[in-house]
Design an enzyme around this catalytic site. Structure first.
Site, mmCIF file in Angstrom:
data_model
loop_
_atom_site.group_PDB
_atom_site.id
_atom_site.type_symbol
_atom_site.label_atom_id
_atom_site.label_comp_id
_atom_site.label_asym_id
_atom_site.label_seq_id
_atom_site.Cartn_x
_atom_site.Cartn_y
_atom_site.Cartn_z
ATOM 1 N N THR A 144 -3.972 99.242 -51.851
ATOM 2 C CA THR A 144 -2.865 99.115 -52.792
ATOM 3 C C THR A 144 -2.956 97.874 -53.678
ATOM 4 O OG1 THR A 144 -1.577 99.969 -50.955
ATOM 5 C CG2 THR A 144 -0.332 99.092 -52.809
ATOM 6 N N ARG A 168 -0.610 113.439 -47.339
ATOM 7 C CA ARG A 168 -0.409 112.258 -46.486
ATOM 8 C C ARG A 168 0.392 111.192 -47.257
ATOM 9 N NH1 ARG A 168 -2.240 106.664 -47.293
ATOM 10 N NH2 ARG A 168 -2.324 105.708 -45.238
ATOM 11 N N VAL A 169 1.345 110.581 -46.577
ATOM 12 C CA VAL A 169 2.152 109.519 -47.185
ATOM 13 C C VAL A 169 1.853 108.210 -46.471
ATOM 14 C CG1 VAL A 169 4.491 108.718 -47.697
ATOM 15 C CG2 VAL A 169 3.977 111.174 -47.732
ATOM 16 N N GLY A 170 1.428 107.210 -47.227
ATOM 17 C CA GLY A 170 1.156 105.887 -46.656
ATOM 18 C C GLY A 170 2.400 105.021 -46.681
ATOM 19 N N ASP A 171 2.200 103.713 -46.561
ATOM 20 C CA ASP A 171 3.336 102.783 -46.529
ATOM 21 C C ASP A 171 3.898 102.472 -47.911
ATOM 22 O OD1 ASP A 171 0.720 101.395 -46.850
ATOM 23 O OD2 ASP A 171 2.047 99.702 -47.279
ATOM 24 N N GLY A 186 -1.966 102.090 -44.233
ATOM 25 C CA GLY A 186 -0.586 102.524 -44.384
ATOM 26 C C GLY A 186 0.088 102.963 -43.098
HETATM 27 N N1 GLY Z 1 -1.520 100.995 -48.105
HETATM 28 C C1 GLY Z 1 -1.758 102.172 -48.804
HETATM 29 C C2 GLY Z 1 -1.912 103.347 -47.968
HETATM 30 O O1 GLY Z 1 -2.256 103.248 -46.793
HETATM 31 O O2 GLY Z 1 -1.696 104.408 -48.464
#
Ligand code: GLY
Length: 252
Positions: A137, A165-168, A190
């Site tokens: 990121t 997929r959803v990260g942080d 994430g």
């Molecule tokens: N930090 C970004 C992700 O893991 O999607």
């Protein structure tokens, strides 16, 4: 006035010039407008447009070869906007910024695409980076002369993760947090950041910002890359990582 930018936990120092350029652009906008939201997003756009970063045009690919982006913006006056799994838009952070003034705070997939089109953004093939990415990121936190804070963050996610997929990065309290006292962004793996609710927990410890961020980074195992940047409303500004992370601070 202050701005702090990062180019991603795990990214090589070779891209420091890109982070410097982002911070300088954000600083220019901050000087011109005294608006931390415009400054933080302007800085983030510079890195989204630089193919060497894992955001926007240089985003890493999902396991089926497509690019899906996550981004978030939040402000110290209590507004936030986040998008996830947005496909084929050049600057996802601008779409997230549009949500600041909507009732809805977060949109995913098709809904995010529809919203972006309605707001006049052009859907255009984002090729992404086929090479193994070395950075995570990107993001910026900015503070105006009267202490208002904004955070902006954008990512291509993690190479090879599944579609959807959803990260942080778009998750409130995990990848970003902002209130009248502080603005915080995380970068790194994430799933691990989300499990720790990283940014919110750092905020809870943040009387001494440096100690809080160092504590936050240690929540993850040493071999799990993570970085955190933040500005507190009393002017404390800091960034740290357990791996290489290009970082730039400008303040007056
Ligand atoms: N930090 C970004 C992700 O893991 O999607």
């Amino acid at each position: 006035m202050k701005i702090i930018c990062h180019g991603g936990a795990g990214h090589t120092p070779k891209v420091q010039d890109g982070v410097d350029k982002a911070a300088e652009e954000g600083w220019k906008i901050l000087k011109e407008t005294d608006n931390p939201t415009l400054a933080a997003t302007a800085a983030t756009i510079i890195m989204e447009d630089d193919f060497r970063f894992n955001a926007g045009t240089g985003s890493c690919l999902r396991d089926d070869g497509r690019v899906q982006n996550d981004a978030a913006v939040a402000t110290s006056d209590g507004r936030m906007g986040a998008i996830t799994n947005l496909q084929d838009f050049k600057n996802p952070v601008l779409v997230a910024r549009e949500l600041l003034d909507e009732f809805v705070t977060m949109l995913a997939g098709e809904g995010a695409i529809e919203f972006a089109l309605k707001k006049g953004f052009k859907q255009t093939k984002v090729k992404g980076s086929e090479k193994g990415w070395t950075g995570d990121t990107v993001g910026a936190v900015a503070q105006s002369s009267d202490g208002k804070i904004a955070v902006a963050s954008s990512t291509g996610g993690v190479r090879g993760r599944p579609v959807g997929r959803v990260g942080d990065t778009p998750l409130w309290g995990s990848g970003f947090y902002c209130d009248e006292s502080i603005g915080i962004l995380a970068t790194g793996v994430g799933e691990a950041i989300t499990e720790q609710l990283m940014c919110y927990r750092v905020y809870q410890h943040s009387k001494n910002l440096e100690k809080a961020l160092e504590w936050g980074v240690k929540l993850l195992p040493k071999d799990t890359g993570v970085g955190i940047i933040a500005i507190r409303n009393d002017g404390q500004i800091y960034g740290t990582s357990n791996t290489s992370m290009p970082l730039k601070i400008i303040e007056d």
